[in-house]
Design an enzyme around this catalytic site. Structure first.
Site, short mmCIF file in Angstrom:
data_model
loop_
_atom_site.label_atom_id
_atom_site.label_comp_id
_atom_site.label_asym_id
_atom_site.label_seq_id
_atom_site.Cartn_x
_atom_site.Cartn_y
_atom_site.Cartn_z
N ARG A 98 11.53 -5.99 5.05
CA ARG A 98 11.27 -4.54 4.86
C ARG A 98 12.24 -3.70 5.68
O ARG A 98 12.53 -4.01 6.84
CB ARG A 98 9.84 -4.19 5.26
CG ARG A 98 9.59 -2.68 5.29
CD ARG A 98 8.13 -2.30 5.20
NE ARG A 98 7.34 -2.77 6.32
CZ ARG A 98 6.02 -2.65 6.39
NH1 ARG A 98 5.34 -2.10 5.39
NH2 ARG A 98 5.36 -3.10 7.44
N ARG B 253 11.44 -1.89 11.44
CA ARG B 253 10.40 -1.62 12.43
C ARG B 253 10.33 -2.75 13.45
O ARG B 253 10.48 -3.92 13.10
CB ARG B 253 9.04 -1.46 11.73
CG ARG B 253 8.86 -0.10 11.09
CD ARG B 253 7.66 -0.02 10.18
NE ARG B 253 6.46 -0.66 10.69
CZ ARG B 253 5.31 -0.76 10.00
NH1 ARG B 253 5.22 -0.23 8.79
NH2 ARG B 253 4.27 -1.37 10.52
N ARG C 41 -0.55 -9.53 13.31
CA ARG C 41 -1.16 -8.49 12.48
C ARG C 41 -2.07 -9.10 11.41
O ARG C 41 -3.11 -8.52 11.07
CB ARG C 41 -0.06 -7.62 11.86
CG ARG C 41 0.57 -6.69 12.91
CD ARG C 41 1.98 -6.26 12.55
NE ARG C 41 2.04 -5.41 11.38
CZ ARG C 41 3.15 -5.21 10.67
NH1 ARG C 41 4.29 -5.80 11.01
NH2 ARG C 41 3.12 -4.42 9.64
N LYS D 183 0.83 -1.21 0.00
CA LYS D 183 0.00 0.00 0.00
C LYS D 183 0.87 1.26 0.00
O LYS D 183 0.65 2.16 -0.80
CB LYS D 183 -0.92 0.02 1.24
CG LYS D 183 -1.85 -1.19 1.34
CD LYS D 183 -2.73 -1.13 2.57
CE LYS D 183 -2.00 -1.24 3.90
NZ LYS D 183 -1.32 -2.54 4.13
N ARG E 154 -9.45 0.68 9.16
CA ARG E 154 -9.06 -0.70 9.46
C ARG E 154 -10.11 -1.46 10.25
O ARG E 154 -9.90 -2.63 10.56
CB ARG E 154 -7.78 -0.68 10.28
CG ARG E 154 -6.51 -1.02 9.47
CD ARG E 154 -5.38 -0.86 10.45
NE ARG E 154 -4.18 -1.57 10.21
CZ ARG E 154 -3.10 -1.04 9.65
NH1 ARG E 154 -3.13 0.16 9.13
NH2 ARG E 154 -1.99 -1.72 9.59
#
Ligand code: ADP
Ligand code: ADP
Ligand code: ZN
Length: 214
Positions: A127, A160, A171, A13, A88
């Site tokens: 990531r 992160r 998640r 996204k 969300r």
């Protein structure tokens, strides 16, 4: 144009939103980025959000809704925006509708990036994010020109705390339970377009543009 980029964590996204910002000149509004900025600045909101974020759980709706209401009233949002990571929950979507109605706007498209869970885990664990501008890189799939340095702003890249395999499983469970129903909510409004989120970032951007024009 008011757009929602939708999909599980790591679907791409943020990556696609940044391309759309460059193409359309409307802002990307990432609730995750705003929350991380609040944490860095040590605000009351940042302190309240911290425990939820570190566990991979959703931050309570009332905090998010107040935050997004303030952001959408800023002047750069008046000609459109790209929502990334919001809404969300169905409650957040209902609150957004209320905000839009009171200002005479609506959501034009909800583009769903479809990526299977096994690909998600590989994307999240590799990531690396820019500390300054939030841009996403990947150790394998999207490496910066200089190791550890953001191509666009020169900021340092970091991993992160919630980008670990165990946190991404939490998640994904949150996504299935609380976030996936939001797509059905917008389905009733006829604005949802699903696109394949596997392939090169450029291929996916082409699908995204086609979905927006549709
Ligand atoms: P990703 O894009 O990898 O899914 P985000 O940066 O969007 O991650 O979100 C990171 C964390 O911030 C979430 O796990 C959650 O704790 C919190 N968060 C972000 N947006 C929302 C939201 N709209 N509602 C509740 N929590 C949110
Ligand atoms: P989200 O905002 O949905 O959480 P990101 O845009 O941050 O997702 O992308 C998650 C990770 O996957 C990042 O490391 C990014 O570089 C990488 N990524 C994004 N799009 C692709 C793609 N099409 N193929 C492979 N990796 C991708
Ligand atoms: Zn940067």
């Amino acid at each position: 144009m008011n757009l929602i980029l939708f999909g599980p964590p790591g679907a791409g996204k943020g990556t696609q939103a940044q391309r759309l910002v460059a193409e359309r000149g409307i802002p990307q509004i990432s609730t995750g980025d705003i929350l991380r900025a609040n944490r860095r600045e040590g605000t009351a909101l940042g302190k309240k959000a911290q425990v939820f974020m570190d566990e991979g759980l959703l931050v309570p709706d009332e905090l998010i809704i107040e935050m997004i209401d303030a952001r959408l009233s800023e002047s750069d949002c008046q000609t459109g925006y790209i929502l990334d990571g919001f809404p969300r929950t169905v409650s957040q979507a209902e609150a957004l509708d209320g905000i839009l109605q009171s200002r005479g706007g609506s959501i034009d498209k909800v583009v769903v990036l479809q990526v299977p869970a096994d690909a998600i885990v590989g994307r999240i664990v590799g990531r690396r994010a820019c500390q300054d501008c939030g841009a996403a890189y990947h150790l394998e799939f999207n490496t910066p020109k200089a190791s550890g340095v953001c191509d666009s702003c020169g900021g340092s890249l970091y991993q992160r705390a919630d980008d670990t395999e165990d946190k991404v499983r939490v998640r994904l469970t949150e996504y299935d339970r609380s976030t996936a129903p939001v797509a059905a909510y917008y389905g009733e409004q006829g604005v949802v377009r699903e696109i394949d989120g596997l392939g090169s970032m450029t291929e996916i951007f082409g699908r995204l543009l086609a979905a927006i024009e549709d």
